[in-house]
Design a protein around this motif. Structure first.
Motif, PDB file in Angstrom:
ATOM      1  N   ARG A   1       0.483   3.713  -8.380  1.00 52.62           N
ATOM      2  CA  ARG A   1       0.384   4.808  -9.346  1.00 52.62           C
ATOM      3  C   ARG A   1       0.068   4.317 -10.750  1.00 52.62           C
ATOM      4  O   ARG A   1      -0.727   4.946 -11.473  1.00 52.62           O
ATOM      5  CB  ARG A   1       1.686   5.610  -9.327  1.00 52.62           C
ATOM      6  CG  ARG A   1       1.627   6.872 -10.140  1.00 52.62           C
ATOM      7  CD  ARG A   1       2.748   7.816  -9.770  1.00 52.62           C
ATOM      8  NE  ARG A   1       2.685   9.049 -10.524  1.00 52.62           N
ATOM      9  CZ  ARG A   1       3.191  10.196 -10.128  1.00 52.62           C
ATOM     10  NH1 ARG A   1       3.801  10.276  -8.969  1.00 52.62           N
ATOM     11  NH2 ARG A   1       3.099  11.277 -10.879  1.00 52.62           N
ATOM     12  N   ASP A   2       0.652   3.226 -11.156  1.00 52.86           N
ATOM     13  CA  ASP A   2       0.443   2.728 -12.521  1.00 52.86           C
ATOM     14  C   ASP A   2      -0.442   1.488 -12.570  1.00 52.86           C
ATOM     15  O   ASP A   2      -0.532   0.822 -13.599  1.00 52.86           O
ATOM     16  CB  ASP A   2       1.792   2.422 -13.170  1.00 52.86           C
ATOM     17  CG  ASP A   2       2.658   3.665 -13.322  1.00 52.86           C
ATOM     18  OD1 ASP A   2       2.101   4.735 -13.640  1.00 52.86           O
ATOM     19  OD2 ASP A   2       3.877   3.568 -13.101  1.00 52.86           O
ATOM     20  N   ASP A   3      -1.097   1.191 -11.468  1.00 55.15           N
ATOM     21  CA  ASP A   3      -1.999   0.037 -11.405  1.00 55.15           C
ATOM     22  C   ASP A   3      -3.412   0.496 -11.749  1.00 55.15           C
ATOM     23  O   ASP A   3      -4.028   1.242 -10.984  1.00 55.15           O
ATOM     24  CB  ASP A   3      -1.960  -0.563 -10.001  1.00 55.15           C
ATOM     25  CG  ASP A   3      -2.895  -1.759  -9.849  1.00 55.15           C
ATOM     26  OD1 ASP A   3      -3.600  -2.112 -10.825  1.00 55.15           O
ATOM     27  OD2 ASP A   3      -2.932  -2.339  -8.742  1.00 55.15           O
TER      28      ASP A   3
ATOM     29  N   ALA B   1      -6.161  -0.856 -11.508  1.00 51.39           N
ATOM     30  CA  ALA B   1      -7.201  -1.324 -10.592  1.00 51.39           C
ATOM     31  C   ALA B   1      -7.010  -0.807  -9.170  1.00 51.39           C
ATOM     32  O   ALA B   1      -7.779  -1.182  -8.279  1.00 51.39           O
ATOM     33  CB  ALA B   1      -7.229  -2.854 -10.578  1.00 51.39           C
ATOM     34  N   SER B   2      -6.024   0.057  -8.925  1.00 56.10           N
ATOM     35  CA  SER B   2      -5.744   0.516  -7.556  1.00 56.10           C
ATOM     36  C   SER B   2      -6.728   1.586  -7.117  1.00 56.10           C
ATOM     37  O   SER B   2      -7.334   2.291  -7.935  1.00 56.10           O
ATOM     38  CB  SER B   2      -4.320   1.055  -7.459  1.00 56.10           C
ATOM     39  OG  SER B   2      -4.211   2.317  -8.103  1.00 56.10           O
ATOM     40  N   ILE B   3      -6.837   1.748  -5.808  1.00 54.33           N
ATOM     41  CA  ILE B   3      -7.705   2.793  -5.272  1.00 54.33           C
ATOM     42  C   ILE B   3      -7.131   4.179  -5.558  1.00 54.33           C
ATOM     43  O   ILE B   3      -7.870   5.155  -5.707  1.00 54.33           O
ATOM     44  CB  ILE B   3      -7.958   2.583  -3.767  1.00 54.33           C
ATOM     45  CG1 ILE B   3      -9.075   3.520  -3.273  1.00 54.33           C
ATOM     46  CG2 ILE B   3      -6.676   2.759  -2.959  1.00 54.33           C
ATOM     47  CD1 ILE B   3      -9.537   3.227  -1.864  1.00 54.33           C
ATOM     48  N   LEU B   4      -5.803   4.282  -5.711  1.00 53.22           N
ATOM     49  CA  LEU B   4      -5.193   5.553  -6.087  1.00 53.22           C
ATOM     50  C   LEU B   4      -5.615   5.948  -7.500  1.00 53.22           C
ATOM     51  O   LEU B   4      -5.985   7.098  -7.753  1.00 53.22           O
ATOM     52  CB  LEU B   4      -3.668   5.457  -5.987  1.00 53.22           C
ATOM     53  CG  LEU B   4      -2.882   6.688  -6.462  1.00 53.22           C
ATOM     54  CD1 LEU B   4      -3.294   7.933  -5.692  1.00 53.22           C
ATOM     55  CD2 LEU B   4      -1.378   6.451  -6.334  1.00 53.22           C
ATOM     56  N   THR B   5      -5.551   4.995  -8.432  1.00 51.94           N
ATOM     57  CA  THR B   5      -6.001   5.276  -9.791  1.00 51.94           C
ATOM     58  C   THR B   5      -7.471   5.673  -9.803  1.00 51.94           C
ATOM     59  O   THR B   5      -7.874   6.583 -10.546  1.00 51.94           O
ATOM     60  CB  THR B   5      -5.774   4.049 -10.698  1.00 51.94           C
ATOM     61  OG1 THR B   5      -4.371   3.781 -10.769  1.00 51.94           O
ATOM     62  CG2 THR B   5      -6.312   4.280 -12.093  1.00 51.94           C
TER      63      THR B   5
ATOM     64  N   THR C   1       0.852  -1.187   0.000  1.00 51.92           N
ATOM     65  CA  THR C   1       0.000   0.000   0.000  1.00 51.92           C
ATOM     66  C   THR C   1       0.885   1.233   0.000  1.00 51.92           C
ATOM     67  O   THR C   1       1.312   1.724   1.056  1.00 51.92           O
ATOM     68  CB  THR C   1      -0.919  -0.007   1.236  1.00 51.92           C
ATOM     69  OG1 THR C   1      -1.671  -1.223   1.256  1.00 51.92           O
ATOM     70  CG2 THR C   1      -1.875   1.170   1.225  1.00 51.92           C
ATOM     71  N   ASN C   2       1.194   1.728  -1.190  1.00 46.90           N
ATOM     72  CA  ASN C   2       2.037   2.924  -1.307  1.00 46.90           C
ATOM     73  C   ASN C   2       1.836   3.558  -2.675  1.00 46.90           C
ATOM     74  O   ASN C   2       1.300   2.926  -3.596  1.00 46.90           O
ATOM     75  CB  ASN C   2       3.510   2.580  -1.062  1.00 46.90           C
ATOM     76  CG  ASN C   2       4.083   1.615  -2.079  1.00 46.90           C
ATOM     77  OD1 ASN C   2       4.287   1.982  -3.246  1.00 46.90           O
ATOM     78  ND2 ASN C   2       4.340   0.374  -1.664  1.00 46.90           N
ATOM     79  N   VAL C   3       2.249   4.780  -2.799  1.00 40.29           N
ATOM     80  CA  VAL C   3       2.040   5.535  -4.040  1.00 40.29           C
ATOM     81  C   VAL C   3       2.728   4.865  -5.219  1.00 40.29           C
ATOM     82  O   VAL C   3       2.146   4.702  -6.298  1.00 40.29           O
ATOM     83  CB  VAL C   3       2.533   6.989  -3.874  1.00 40.29           C
ATOM     84  CG1 VAL C   3       2.509   7.719  -5.218  1.00 40.29           C
ATOM     85  CG2 VAL C   3       1.689   7.732  -2.853  1.00 40.29           C
TER      86      VAL C   3
END
Length: 516
Positions: free
Chosen positions: A410-412, A414-418, A404-406
């Motif tokens: 960042r390039d995923d 399906a991530s919650i960040l995206t 769980t990190n930036v």
């Protein structure tokens, strides 16, 4: 981010993170206090309102941060702490030096109760214990809404008001774009210092502060007069923002918008935080808040902050993306707490590493705020990239920071960040989601649905707050009930055509553009 290697985040570290915030798509960054302080309460005990504590940098570092933020199109909002100072502030040191001090009336001094010789009344401190501390040298008590090291200012004193408004001007002149006003409801106290009544609904296992209803020590009518003064200062600089930290029931919260543009731009609506994660209760909250807003008032929503358990810990990792979609599609300005955009969770803190004075003063109640304040997780490396590998961060980093990190998210796709970045981009590009109307849509069970509409475009937001599939009817508000999924917490759904009914997967949120 810690740029100096002492384990504490600082202004240069924030400046290093500004390109990330610009990439994420936010409009502004709110920075908690960085003023000189003995750090009894993480800088909310200010000892000098016009400088930077060496732990966080220098005034030149602040100027550089503002310049870089503005270059990137970001606004900078500062924490303004008008209710109290540190007991090490020159004002208080002068005030307590003598009953005849010219600054004696800058703080709230009272004689002991004539009957008991104890505190003047029954007011309590938010962090535990009585709200009054006895000063042996002058034989009087002084009031503090928080720690004894945080004496409350007397805002009935005109010199105090002038000095604190001068603090606003100082930072506006250095480029600040607005202020989040800390502890705004506490600014004035009852002139007669009457006892607070008991709270009939108090939970003995909860905070001792809640044993009384603070009707005479908070939210007094005179607070609105002080807000008008702050607003007038900001209006003199044009385009500046005033945010008020206000833990109040909705009907009292919305009064802080003021009349005719004289109040707080955004009285912080934090009611989503304690509301049970239940579709019907969330829908009811939104309806009550929207109905209570004064004409022309702009709503705002907060789902996570530095005083409450993190979103992912409250609703679970599976529902955190749904919570993000709710926050970023409701009508109004949303506030994202750092790390929530990558799914950070509460981190257990051992007693020997506890920093929060609230937890130390009321141990064993789980009131401490350290678990939601742990370092931002930038990378999978040592110390999560928050500080140099050989430094010791002020609080421990989460055990799952390697995932769980930036950098990892960042390039995923399906991530919650995206998801956060895509939601912010969609919101910015779509007037209906940025500033359009809000209309609730009938829903049952664990589903929550509403329409956002502007400029002839209609968007249905459908959220499944449960862990089972759900069917949601599309409202007959236009010529057809056809639509197209334009964003989902499950990206493989995007582009899917719908007609009349939506199939919501477990833990799924959808944004559907309704077609003519």
């Amino acid at each position: 981010m810690d740029s100096s290697g002492d384990g504490v985040g600082d202004l240069r570290g924030i400046a290093q993170g500004l390109p990330y915030l610009s990439w994420l798509g936010v409009d502004a960054v709110w920075i908690s206090p960085f003023y000189p302080s003995p750090m009894k309460d993480f800088g909310y005990d200010v000892s000098d309102h016009g400088h930077v504590d060496p732990a966080f940098g220098t005034l030149e570092d602040f100027d550089a941060l503002v310049a870089e933020a503005h270059r990137l199109g970001l606004k900078v909002v500062l924490d303004y702490v008008p209710n109290h100072t540190s007991d090490r502030h020159p004002w208080f040191e002068e005030s307590r030096s003598s009953r005849d001090s010219p600054k004696r009336d800058w703080y709230l001094w009272r004689d002991p109760d004539p009957g008991t010789g104890g505190p003047p009344n029954n007011w309590l401190a938010s962090f535990g214990g009585p709200g009054w501390t006895y000063d042996d040298a002058t034989g009087q008590y002084y009031y503090h809404a928080y720690l004894p090291e945080q004496p409350d200012l007397n805002w009935r004193n005109g010199e105090v008001r002038a000095a604190m408004l001068g603090v606003l001007r100082f930072w506006l002149e250095r480029g600040a774009d607005g202020f989040r006003v800390d502890a705004l409801r506490q600014l004035f106290k009852d002139e007669l210092f009457r006892d607070n009544p008991p709270n009939p609904d108090h939970d003995p296992e909860g905070s001792p502060y809640d044993a009384l209803l603070p009707v005479f020590s908070t939210d007094r009518p005179e607070v609105h007069e002080a807000v008008r003064g702050m607003r007038a200062v900001l209006d003199g600089y044009g385009g500046k923002l005033l945010v008020g930290e206000l833990y109040l029931p909705i009907e009292r919260l919305v009064a802080y918008y003021g009349e005719d543009g004289t109040g707080v731009h955004l009285p912080t609506n934090m009611h989503l935080i304690p509301t049970p994660w239940n579709a019907r209760e969330v829908a009811s909250l939104v309806e009550r808040y929207e109905a209570a807003l004064p004409e022309g008032a702009w709503p705002n929503w907060v789902l996570g902050n530095h005083d409450r358990s993190r979103i992912a810990s409250r609703v679970g990792a599976a529902q955190a993306p749904v919570a993000a979609m709710l926050l970023l599609t409701l009508r109004g300005t949303p506030t994202i707490y750092y790390g929530d955009e990558i799914g950070m969770h509460d981190v257990p803190i051992s007693p020997e590493k506890t920093q929060d004075p609230w937890e130390r003063n009321v141990p064993g109640r789980g009131l401490g705020r350290d678990p939601e304040r742990t370092p931002m997780q930038w990378t999978a490396g040592a110390k999560a990239g928050f500080c140099p590998p050989d430094a010791e961060p002020w609080l421990p980093v989460a055990e799952d920071h390697d995932r769980t990190n930036v950098a990892a998210e960042r390039d995923d796709p399906a991530s919650i960040l995206t998801l956060h970045r895509r939601l912010l981009a969609l919101r910015r590009a779509t007037p209906a989601l940025a500033s359009g109307s809000y209309t609730p849509v009938p829903a049952t069970g664990d589903a929550l649905a509403y329409l956002r509409e502007a400029d002839g475009r209609r968007f249905l937001v459908a959220l499944n707050l449960g862990h089972a599939p759900h069917h949601q009817l599309v409202p007959e508000t236009g010529p057809t009930t056809r639509g197209r999924v334009i964003l989902s917490t499950h990206p493989d759904r995007e582009g899917e055509e719908t007609d009349g009914e939506l199939r919501l997967r477990p833990d799924e949120g959808l944004i559907v553009e309704l077609l003519d």
